[in-house]
Design a protein around this motif. Structure first.
Motif, PDB file in Angstrom:
ATOM      1  N   ALA A  73      23.237  21.687   5.832  1.00  0.00           N
ATOM      2  CA  ALA A  73      22.642  22.807   6.573  1.00  0.00           C
ATOM      3  C   ALA A  73      23.714  23.662   7.240  1.00  0.00           C
ATOM      4  O   ALA A  73      23.548  24.877   7.390  1.00  0.00           O
ATOM      5  N   LYS A  74      24.795  23.020   7.634  1.00  0.00           N
ATOM      6  CA  LYS A  74      25.877  23.730   8.300  1.00  0.00           C
ATOM      7  C   LYS A  74      27.027  24.048   7.348  1.00  0.00           C
ATOM      8  O   LYS A  74      28.028  24.639   7.769  1.00  0.00           O
ATOM      9  N   ASN A  75      26.894  23.632   6.098  1.00  0.00           N
ATOM     10  CA  ASN A  75      27.979  23.816   5.117  1.00  0.00           C
ATOM     11  C   ASN A  75      29.295  23.253   5.651  1.00  0.00           C
ATOM     12  O   ASN A  75      30.351  23.899   5.562  1.00  0.00           O
ATOM     13  N   ALA A  76      29.218  22.074   6.205  1.00  0.00           N
ATOM     14  CA  ALA A  76      30.392  21.459   6.822  1.00  0.00           C
ATOM     15  C   ALA A  76      30.615  20.054   6.276  1.00  0.00           C
ATOM     16  O   ALA A  76      29.648  19.323   6.008  1.00  0.00           O
ATOM     17  N   VAL A  77      31.860  19.701   6.127  1.00  0.00           N
ATOM     18  CA  VAL A  77      32.252  18.351   5.717  1.00  0.00           C
ATOM     19  C   VAL A  77      33.264  17.838   6.741  1.00  0.00           C
ATOM     20  O   VAL A  77      34.286  18.479   6.969  1.00  0.00           O
ATOM     21  N   ASP A  78      32.959  16.715   7.347  1.00  0.00           N
ATOM     22  CA  ASP A  78      33.820  16.128   8.374  1.00  0.00           C
ATOM     23  C   ASP A  78      34.578  14.928   7.844  1.00  0.00           C
ATOM     24  O   ASP A  78      34.099  14.217   6.950  1.00  0.00           O
ATOM     25  N   LEU A  79      35.724  14.704   8.428  1.00  0.00           N
ATOM     26  CA  LEU A  79      36.501  13.504   8.132  1.00  0.00           C
ATOM     27  C   LEU A  79      36.820  12.837   9.465  1.00  0.00           C
ATOM     28  O   LEU A  79      37.632  13.347  10.241  1.00  0.00           O
ATOM     29  N   LEU A  80      36.153  11.718   9.729  1.00  0.00           N
ATOM     30  CA  LEU A  80      36.394  10.952  10.949  1.00  0.00           C
ATOM     31  C   LEU A  80      37.485   9.942  10.656  1.00  0.00           C
ATOM     32  O   LEU A  80      37.345   9.111   9.760  1.00  0.00           O
ATOM     33  N   MET A  81      38.564  10.031  11.416  1.00  0.00           N
ATOM     34  CA  MET A  81      39.726   9.177  11.187  1.00  0.00           C
ATOM     35  C   MET A  81      39.897   8.234  12.366  1.00  0.00           C
ATOM     36  O   MET A  81      40.175   8.673  13.479  1.00  0.00           O
ATOM     37  N   ASN A  82      39.692   6.962  12.136  1.00  0.00           N
ATOM     38  CA  ASN A  82      39.890   5.932  13.150  1.00  0.00           C
ATOM     39  C   ASN A  82      41.100   5.077  12.794  1.00  0.00           C
ATOM     40  O   ASN A  82      41.541   5.064  11.643  1.00  0.00           O
ATOM     41  N   GLY A  83      41.604   4.366  13.771  1.00  0.00           N
ATOM     42  CA  GLY A  83      42.738   3.482  13.515  1.00  0.00           C
ATOM     43  C   GLY A  83      43.928   4.203  12.923  1.00  0.00           C
ATOM     44  O   GLY A  83      44.570   3.711  11.994  1.00  0.00           O
ATOM     45  N   LEU A  84      44.235   5.366  13.487  1.00  0.00           N
ATOM     46  CA  LEU A  84      45.311   6.183  12.928  1.00  0.00           C
ATOM     47  C   LEU A  84      46.655   5.459  12.951  1.00  0.00           C
ATOM     48  O   LEU A  84      46.948   4.703  13.889  1.00  0.00           O
ATOM     49  N   LYS A  85      47.431   5.715  11.917  1.00  0.00           N
ATOM     50  CA  LYS A  85      48.760   5.136  11.782  1.00  0.00           C
ATOM     51  C   LYS A  85      49.787   6.263  11.665  1.00  0.00           C
ATOM     52  O   LYS A  85      49.456   7.350  11.209  1.00  0.00           O
ATOM     53  N   PRO A  86      51.022   6.010  12.029  1.00  0.00           N
ATOM     54  CA  PRO A  86      52.049   7.061  11.876  1.00  0.00           C
ATOM     55  C   PRO A  86      52.134   7.598  10.456  1.00  0.00           C
ATOM     56  O   PRO A  86      52.413   8.790  10.267  1.00  0.00           O
ATOM     57  N   GLU A  87      51.876   6.766   9.479  1.00  0.00           N
ATOM     58  CA  GLU A  87      51.931   7.225   8.082  1.00  0.00           C
ATOM     59  C   GLU A  87      50.777   8.136   7.697  1.00  0.00           C
ATOM     60  O   GLU A  87      50.753   8.683   6.603  1.00  0.00           O
ATOM     61  N   ASP A  88      49.816   8.325   8.599  1.00  0.00           N
ATOM     62  CA  ASP A  88      48.745   9.296   8.378  1.00  0.00           C
ATOM     63  C   ASP A  88      49.198  10.711   8.741  1.00  0.00           C
ATOM     64  O   ASP A  88      48.462  11.674   8.498  1.00  0.00           O
ATOM     65  N   THR A  89      50.368  10.831   9.335  1.00  0.00           N
ATOM     66  CA  THR A  89      50.879  12.147   9.713  1.00  0.00           C
ATOM     67  C   THR A  89      51.065  13.018   8.481  1.00  0.00           C
ATOM     68  O   THR A  89      51.749  12.635   7.527  1.00  0.00           O
ATOM     69  N   ALA A  90      50.421  14.188   8.502  1.00  0.00           N
ATOM     70  CA  ALA A  90      50.457  15.088   7.352  1.00  0.00           C
ATOM     71  C   ALA A  90      49.677  16.349   7.687  1.00  0.00           C
ATOM     72  O   ALA A  90      48.968  16.403   8.704  1.00  0.00           O
ATOM     73  N   VAL A  91      49.779  17.319   6.806  1.00  0.00           N
ATOM     74  CA  VAL A  91      48.871  18.466   6.845  1.00  0.00           C
ATOM     75  C   VAL A  91      47.673  18.097   5.972  1.00  0.00           C
ATOM     76  O   VAL A  91      47.839  17.680   4.830  1.00  0.00           O
TER      77      VAL A  91
END
Length: 122
Positions: A73-91
């Motif tokens: 309905a909102k034309n939106a896609v979310d990405l919930l990121m938990n337990g972040l790690k330094p290797e998740d650093t990125a664009v």
């Protein structure tokens, strides 16, 4: 047509929610995916969701930590990121696939948005 937002700086173990807004014309019957690109690295697949939200697909590196969802309905896609790690650093980039089902190949995606920076400190 695609706009990714929600990036920021978090400590390791923290959480962040990214959001991708699309135009209805470009995504209503198409899968949407998230990719990321670290400095000096290639753009890699993170997660994708089918046109109706019924199927999801994750890379092994984020499975169990990240959750992709969509609100048609909102034309939106979310990405919930938990337990972040330094290797998740990125664009992080969102993209609209040519087909309706989630896939990991970059060549399967036709439209790409501007990225949003995610930085995870150790």
């Amino acid at each position: 047509q695609l706009q990714a937002s929600g990036g920021g700086l978090r400590p390791a173990g923290g959480s962040l929610r990214l959001s991708c807004t699309t135009s209805r014309r470009t995504s209503s019957n198409n899968a949407v995916g998230w990719f990321r690109q670290a400095p000096g690295g290639e753009r890699e697949f993170v997660a994708a969701i089918s046109w109706n939200g019924g199927n999801t697909f994750y890379s092994d590196s984020v499975k169990g930590r990240f959750t992709i969802s969509r609100d048609r309905a909102k034309n939106a896609v979310d990405l919930l990121m938990n337990g972040l790690k330094p290797e998740d650093t990125a664009v992080y980039f969102c993209a609209v696939a040519r087909g309706s089902q989630p896939v990991s190949s970059r060549s399967s995606y036709a439209y790409w948005g501007q990225g949003t920076q995610v930085t995870v400190s150790s």
